[in-house]
Design a protein around this motif. Sequence first.
Motif, PDB file in Angstrom:
ATOM      1  N   TYR A  36       2.737  14.064 -23.037  1.00  0.00           N
ATOM      2  CA  TYR A  36       3.881  13.164 -23.150  1.00  0.00           C
ATOM      3  C   TYR A  36       4.096  12.303 -21.908  1.00  0.00           C
ATOM      4  O   TYR A  36       5.170  11.702 -21.763  1.00  0.00           O
ATOM      5  CB  TYR A  36       5.139  13.964 -23.445  1.00  0.00           C
ATOM      6  N   LYS A 114       9.223  15.840 -13.284  1.00  0.00           N
ATOM      7  CA  LYS A 114       9.808  14.678 -13.959  1.00  0.00           C
ATOM      8  C   LYS A 114       9.253  13.382 -13.376  1.00  0.00           C
ATOM      9  O   LYS A 114       8.919  12.444 -14.112  1.00  0.00           O
ATOM     10  CB  LYS A 114      11.330  14.704 -13.830  1.00  0.00           C
ATOM     11  N   ARG A 119       8.140  10.953 -18.351  1.00  0.00           N
ATOM     12  CA  ARG A 119       8.664  10.839 -19.713  1.00  0.00           C
ATOM     13  C   ARG A 119      10.160  10.543 -19.646  1.00  0.00           C
ATOM     14  O   ARG A 119      10.865  11.079 -18.782  1.00  0.00           O
ATOM     15  CB  ARG A 119       8.435  12.139 -20.478  1.00  0.00           C
ATOM     16  N   SER A 128      12.971  12.958 -18.497  1.00  0.00           N
ATOM     17  CA  SER A 128      13.388  14.094 -19.321  1.00  0.00           C
ATOM     18  C   SER A 128      12.468  15.308 -19.286  1.00  0.00           C
ATOM     19  O   SER A 128      12.910  16.405 -19.650  1.00  0.00           O
ATOM     20  CB  SER A 128      13.535  13.641 -20.782  1.00  0.00           C
ATOM     21  N   TYR A 129      11.212  15.153 -18.877  1.00  0.00           N
ATOM     22  CA  TYR A 129      10.293  16.297 -18.957  1.00  0.00           C
ATOM     23  C   TYR A 129       9.951  16.816 -17.572  1.00  0.00           C
ATOM     24  O   TYR A 129       9.506  16.052 -16.719  1.00  0.00           O
ATOM     25  CB  TYR A 129       8.994  15.929 -19.660  1.00  0.00           C
ATOM     26  N   PRO A 130      10.125  18.126 -17.353  1.00  0.00           N
ATOM     27  CA  PRO A 130      10.751  19.144 -18.215  1.00  0.00           C
ATOM     28  C   PRO A 130      12.256  19.216 -17.992  1.00  0.00           C
ATOM     29  O   PRO A 130      12.776  18.604 -17.065  1.00  0.00           O
ATOM     30  CB  PRO A 130      10.066  20.426 -17.749  1.00  0.00           C
ATOM     31  N   SER A 131      12.932  19.986 -18.825  1.00  0.00           N
ATOM     32  CA  SER A 131      14.379  20.136 -18.718  1.00  0.00           C
ATOM     33  C   SER A 131      14.745  21.000 -17.518  1.00  0.00           C
ATOM     34  O   SER A 131      14.434  22.197 -17.480  1.00  0.00           O
ATOM     35  CB  SER A 131      14.940  20.763 -19.997  1.00  0.00           C
ATOM     36  N   HIS A 184      17.766  15.929 -24.047  1.00  0.00           N
ATOM     37  CA  HIS A 184      16.342  16.229 -23.943  1.00  0.00           C
ATOM     38  C   HIS A 184      15.719  16.319 -25.324  1.00  0.00           C
ATOM     39  O   HIS A 184      16.395  16.589 -26.320  1.00  0.00           O
ATOM     40  CB  HIS A 184      16.111  17.563 -23.209  1.00  0.00           C
ATOM     41  N   THR A 187      10.531  19.387 -26.856  1.00  0.00           N
ATOM     42  CA  THR A 187       9.375  19.710 -26.008  1.00  0.00           C
ATOM     43  C   THR A 187       9.731  19.677 -24.521  1.00  0.00           C
ATOM     44  O   THR A 187       9.082  20.342 -23.714  1.00  0.00           O
ATOM     45  CB  THR A 187       8.210  18.755 -26.295  1.00  0.00           C
ATOM     46  N   ASP A 188      10.760  18.906 -24.148  1.00  0.00           N
ATOM     47  CA  ASP A 188      11.253  18.961 -22.765  1.00  0.00           C
ATOM     48  C   ASP A 188      11.819  20.346 -22.463  1.00  0.00           C
ATOM     49  O   ASP A 188      11.625  20.903 -21.370  1.00  0.00           O
ATOM     50  CB  ASP A 188      12.367  17.932 -22.546  1.00  0.00           C
ATOM     51  N   GLY A 191       9.083  22.797 -22.038  1.00  0.00           N
ATOM     52  CA  GLY A 191       8.498  22.619 -20.710  1.00  0.00           C
ATOM     53  C   GLY A 191       9.342  23.229 -19.615  1.00  0.00           C
ATOM     54  O   GLY A 191       8.820  23.831 -18.665  1.00  0.00           O
TER      55      GLY A 191
END
Length: 235
Positions: A36, A114, A119, A128-131, A184, A187-188, A191
């Motif tokens: 992503y 991030k 992403r 947003s990735y990861p949360s 989010h 998938t975030d 992650g």
Amino acid sequence: MTGRPAPVVLPPLLRAWLGPIAALATLMVIVLGVRYAGRGRPGMVDAWIQPAVDGVRSPWRHVALATDFLGEPVGAAALVVAVVAGCLLLRCPRAAVFVVAGAGLAVGTATLLKSLVGRSIHGEDNLSYPSGHTAFLTALTLAVALFAVGRLGLGRAAGTLLVLAAALVAGAVMGWAQVALGAHYPTDVLGGWCTALAVTPATGWLVDRTADRLVARTAGRAAGRAADAGREERS
């Protein structure tokens, strides 16, 4: 000096299980990050899950907002302070260090990722990735669960079950809140959860290793001073 070893934050019985779990979590973080990277829209999995969770109404929206607050700076700080205070009241300073280091490194790693992955959601400025919220609550819960396993003297099977169940519940609750509030993609959240699973056991190992070295060094110095005092008395 009581002669008893200081309690570790990463129970030896669980290390054989947590190592492969952390490795798999690291691999998942990398795979999702590559998949992503640079994207600003949901993937296939996100498009399947998000409509069922996104846009909850009251009273569940209030629950989601309250859960989200636990990952915000003020809420997270209050939560960490409360857990650290509990560790200190139980006379477990090593666990207190683990709580702070584990949660801090998980959030720091998520923040760094991030920037690397890039992403976004709701505009290019919202990475947003990861949360980070999910990573924080999962890491904090993992640290508390590992401390509980050692404190209660649980065996390998029961200890592993407790740790994984606690991590799953924490990640699911915070992940639901993040997706429900539109902060989010699913998938975030995955992650962020995997980030905590990858970072927290390694942090526990480092805390134990560093603390053991400090204890050994302090004991060595104390023994040296005692030997010097004994020689002075004999002379």
